[in-house]
Design a protein around this motif. Structure first.
Motif, short mmCIF file in Angstrom:
data_model
loop_
_atom_site.label_atom_id
_atom_site.label_comp_id
_atom_site.label_asym_id
_atom_site.label_seq_id
_atom_site.Cartn_x
_atom_site.Cartn_y
_atom_site.Cartn_z
N LEU A 1 1.04 -1.39 -0.02
CA LEU A 1 -0.07 0.01 -0.27
C LEU A 1 0.95 1.37 -0.03
O LEU A 1 1.75 1.09 1.09
N VAL A 2 0.67 2.13 -0.88
CA VAL A 2 1.46 3.21 -1.17
C VAL A 2 0.83 4.55 -0.92
O VAL A 2 -0.22 4.74 -1.52
N TRP A 3 1.22 5.52 -0.17
CA TRP A 3 0.64 6.85 -0.20
C TRP A 3 1.64 8.01 -0.93
O TRP A 3 2.65 8.06 -0.47
N LEU A 4 1.27 8.41 -2.02
CA LEU A 4 1.81 9.55 -2.79
C LEU A 4 1.04 10.71 -2.60
O LEU A 4 -0.22 10.94 -2.69
N ASP A 5 2.06 11.97 -2.46
CA ASP A 5 1.46 13.25 -2.37
C ASP A 5 0.99 13.56 -3.76
O ASP A 5 1.55 13.52 -4.97
N LYS A 6 -0.06 14.44 -3.62
CA LYS A 6 -0.73 14.64 -4.95
C LYS A 6 0.04 15.88 -5.67
O LYS A 6 0.14 15.85 -7.16
N ASP A 7 0.89 16.61 -5.14
CA ASP A 7 1.39 17.78 -5.66
C ASP A 7 2.63 17.14 -6.69
O ASP A 7 2.95 17.68 -7.83
#
Length: 254
Positions: A172-178
């Protein structure tokens, strides 16, 4: 009760999640393409559940390869018991990575077999497969939704490894939207239990475009062990080429 209409909606939602997950992954890859080569000076801090720790100094050279995975060379400089140890990684997009480890004490180069790539790298909480470059073909992606992390809007994406010998059922990966930078990755073992969590901190931008985390912390949820990789110096455009990543020269790395 699930109606016939409901049964039709569920696959459609899943398919949309897969498509959006792949699009997010493609954007992540696109934003980190074209940097050429890099050389990093780093420390690796190993800690166990009792708080005992040891530190290693290392260098990592990386070469971007068009239409395939990147090439990487990791050289350990300190302490003396690991000095001269070198790890060579040829990442690939559609076939298993090629990996070799040179152990000075044995004066031999050991090839890391595909089925052994879930094993620990140099006693750390990083597995050999964690050291590969990020390639779209290595995973099936699913977008799981939007969240907030570190006061930033993030995408949450599931990655299922396509390699049958992977030690993970999913990530599970969390990527910043910017900037599409990974902030956290959870790794689940073959029993689908949380095995470890990788967090990325202290991002810096290079060449006006490329982001690199100067601190990466891998926490093992099952053993309490932790490995922290800290980058002290990072340079790009060092003039590296294929000849700097040669299996035959592993024994002579400087």
């Amino acid at each position: 009760m699930i109606t016939a209409l409901g049964m039709a909606i569920i696959p459609a939602v899943c398919h949309a999640g897969n498509e959006q997950g792949l699009e997010i992954a493609k954007e992540r890859k696109l934003r980190d393409t074209g940097w050429g080569d890099s050389v990093a000076e780093m420390t690796m801090l190993l800690s166990n559940a009792q708080g005992e720790s040891s530190t290693r100094k290392m260098r990592i050279k990386t070469l971007e390869v068009a239409d395939d995975g990147d090439k990487g060379l990791t050289i350990f400089d300190q302490p003396r018991d690991v000095q001269g140890t070198a790890f060579l990684n040829f990442a690939h997009t559609t076939k298993p990575d090629d990996q070799w480890l040179y152990l000075p004490a044995l004066k031999r180069v050991k090839r890391i077999a595909s089925r052994n790539k879930s094993g620990p790298f140099m006693g750390s909480e990083f597995a050999y497969e964690d050291l590969s470059s990020f390639e779209l073909e290595k995973y099936d992606f699913t977008y799981l939704g939007d969240e907030t992390m570190q006061d930033q809007a993030v995408f949450k994406v599931q990655q299922i490894p396509t390699d049958e010998y992977s030690g993970y059922t999913k990530q599970l990966v969390w990527l910043d939207k910017d900037h599409y930078r990974p902030l956290k990755v959870e790794f689940y073992d073959r029993k689908d239990s949380l095995l470890k969590t990788l967090t990325f901190n202290d991002y810096k931008q290079y060449l006006g475009k490329y982001w690199r985390a100067h601190k990466m912390t891998m926490n093992n949820s099952q053993t309490g062990k932790t490995t922290v990789l800290t980058t002290h110096e990072l340079t790009f455009n060092n003039g590296l080429d294929e000849s700097d990543f040669n299996k035959s020269s592993l024994k002579r790395v400087k």
